[in-house]
Design an enzyme around this catalytic site. Structure first.
Site, PDB file in Angstrom:
ATOM      1  N   GLY A 181       5.607   4.138  -2.017  1.00  0.00           N
ATOM      2  CA  GLY A 181       5.595   3.307  -0.881  1.00  0.00           C
ATOM      3  C   GLY A 181       4.713   3.753   0.043  1.00  0.00           C
ATOM      4  O   GLY A 181       4.522   4.394   0.840  1.00  0.00           O
ATOM      5  N   THR A 182       3.589   3.696   0.396  1.00  0.00           N
ATOM      6  CA  THR A 182       2.363   4.315   0.894  1.00  0.00           C
ATOM      7  C   THR A 182       1.713   3.456   1.963  1.00  0.00           C
ATOM      8  O   THR A 182       1.750   2.241   1.897  1.00  0.00           O
ATOM      9  CB  THR A 182       1.364   4.492  -0.280  1.00  0.00           C
ATOM     10  OG1 THR A 182       2.004   5.213  -1.308  1.00  0.00           O
ATOM     11  CG2 THR A 182       0.093   5.190   0.161  1.00  0.00           C
TER      12      THR A 182
END
Length: 536
Positions: A355-356
């Site tokens: 999740g970046t």
């Protein structure tokens, strides 16, 4: 420099790029982009703006990153490109045997076992110390204010927050996860779109990091709290692991692609995959009127590069082959020779052995930053340190428990890392930062966006808006909803197993900034998120 001609590509964007001269910040959250711009207007440079934006993103997009995550950066300043690897290693007390004794045949997704040393706070401090103009206390002020006073959730953020909450209510079973719900679901549910969420504990932690230049996180009060909570719940991470850590300045790696140099961070990051694919693809000439062949060759090259990356990439000095071998023209030619008219079932090659959230910033002085930060898989491990708002990453999930694998779990070792910043130069001069977040989509997004900029001369916005594909495994390829149907059918006839998932959530979210020879900045932000380009 890139001369954009929208007529060379048959699917023009319905949106226009943003143009400015004095400074620009592109990222996935408008509030964070504006925070970076605010720092630029206060006299900060692009590095200060990147730090401010990154810290703010831990508050305004906690679904993708946090204080307990990792970070990487490519920084252009004073005529040189610098790389920073702020990814942390596995704890000193962990081992394959220890994990198996706990009943696991692979690294679990959640809990303390996949938690590695977080590197993000060290990245902020290192960048500020080496290249920043403003004090870290001033640079982190916007993030602290949003955490303390709250902000309303944006649409994409609210969507992923609710999805995470619904998943975690089923997946999290144990006292170690109670603080996640107390922090991110204080009303017994996910906060809704437009609803105010705040985290005073998060603000307190950010203030401590700012005032101590991250020392409190690695060798102070925050380290003590992390250590105590890990011990309470049988975690491997300790204050000794934190104290021993420091980020590393690294020499970026590149390939020359059709007049441009495309730059990535060296392993343990997967930017090498993007470079291997481009090294294969540079042997072809592409034209917009032959997009079917372009997509076919892109997919085939990506398969070959990825299968090698998954086999070999780990901490650089633990790889059984060299980066130079994987990026050699000879090896690229041997892999290119495997590409034919039909879809391949990819197998690893044998090169020479040995999740970046994403953001881009630029200022009027010529500084530019490509920065990426993540907890991994959304909120990360589900571990939130009591009284701090620190959500811990789960990067260790990528380690293998196979003792013969290059990326096998070892104490003090960095794992294969998905987050990668990209940068383009031409003739030794900066063109600009680019990146696409999204797990294993990232190198695939880098290849597609870089080729849209270089081969098809699209402006930054159009380069991001173009329909994307994603190789999944074997011959399976996913296409976005707006991917042209006639090309999808043609790819299927070539043997690709075509899937069309609902929505564009799995195809990454990117940002691009390009500087022309006159110093004019043009930026694009992804429609697949709540992105914004803030400029002046």
């Amino acid at each position: 420099m890139i001369q954009f001609d929208p007529l060379t590509y048959p699917y023009p964007s319905q949106r226009t790029a943003t143009y400015a001269r004095n400074g620009m910040v592109a990222t996935s959250q408008p509030l964070a982009a504006q925070a970076g711009l605010e720092i630029l207007k206060r006299g900060g440079n692009a590095i200060d703006a990147a730090i401010a934006t990154a810290a703010c993103l831990t508050v305004v997009e906690p679904t993708s990153n946090g204080i307990g995550g990792d970070a990487f950066a490519l920084v252009w300043t004073k005529g040189e490109l610098h790389g920073l690897n702020a990814s942390g290693p596995a704890p000193k007390s962990i081992s394959i045997e220890a994990v198996k004794q706990l009943g696991h045949d692979k690294i679990p997704t959640y809990g303390w076992i996949p938690v590695t040393v977080p590197g993000a706070p060290s990245a902020w401090a290192a960048l500020s110390e080496r290249f920043g103009k403003l004090p870290l206390t001033e640079v982190l002020r916007p993030a602290i204010e949003y955490a303390e006073n709250g902000y309303p959730l944006s649409p994409t953020l609210g969507k992923y927050w609710e999805l995470a909450y619904n998943k975690f209510t089923k997946a999290f079973d144990g006292a170690e996860f109670e603080n996640w719900f107390a922090t991110f679901a204080p009303k017994g549910r996910a906060p809704r779109i437009g609803e105010i969420w705040k985290s005073p504990e998060h603000a307190k932690t950010l203030r401590s990091i700012a005032e101590t230049k991250a020392e409190s996180f690695y060798r102070g009060e925050l380290a003590e709290k992390i250590d105590a909570f890990a011990k309470q719940h049988g975690g491997f991470l300790s204050k000794e692991d934190l104290a021993a850590y420091s980020p590393k300045w690294v020499k970026p790696i590149s390939v020359h692609y059709k007049g441009y140099d495309v730059w990535e961070i060296p392993p343990n990051g997967q930017g090498l995959v993007a470079l291997m694919a481009l090294n294969i693809l540079k042997g072809y000439d592409f034209a917009a009127k032959e997009l079917t062949e372009t997509y076919h060759k892109q997919i085939e090259a990506m398969k070959l590069a990825f299968i090698d990356g998954l086999k070999y990439i780990t901490q650089a000095d633990k790889m059984s082959v060299t980066v130079e071998g994987l990026l050699s023209d000879t090896y690229a030619a041997s892999r290119r020779a495997l590409i034919g008219d039909e879809a391949l079932q990819p197998e690893p090659g044998e090169p020479a052995r040995s999740g970046t959230v994403y953001l881009a910033t630029a200022d009027g002085e010529g500084n530019m930053v490509s920065f990426i930060q993540s907890n991994y898989m959304g909120f990360g491990s589900g571990i939130v340190i009591p009284g701090t708002g620190i959500a811990m990453q789960n990067r260790g999930h990528n380690f293998s428990l196979d003792p013969s694998h290059d990326n096998r779990l070892e104490a003090g070792k960095q794992t294969y890392h998905t987050i990668i910043p990209g940068f383009l130069t031409k003739d030794g001069k900066p063109v600009g930062p680019f990146g696409v977040m999204g797990g294993f989509m990232q190198p695939q997004g880098h290849v597609q966006v870089a080729m849209n900029l270089i081969d098809f001369e699209l402006n930054p916005q159009a380069a991001l808006d173009a329909p994307r594909w994603q190789w999944i495994e074997g011959k399976t390829v996913e296409l976005e909803p707006h991917f042209p149907e006639h090309i999808a059918l043609h790819l299927a006839r070539k043997g690709h197993d075509i899937k069309r998932p609902l929505g564009s959530g799995g195809f990454g979210r990117g940002q691009v900034i390009v500087r022309d020879e006159n110093g004019v900045l043009s930026g694009g932000t992804d429609f697949r998120t709540d992105g914004a380009v803030a400029a002046w």
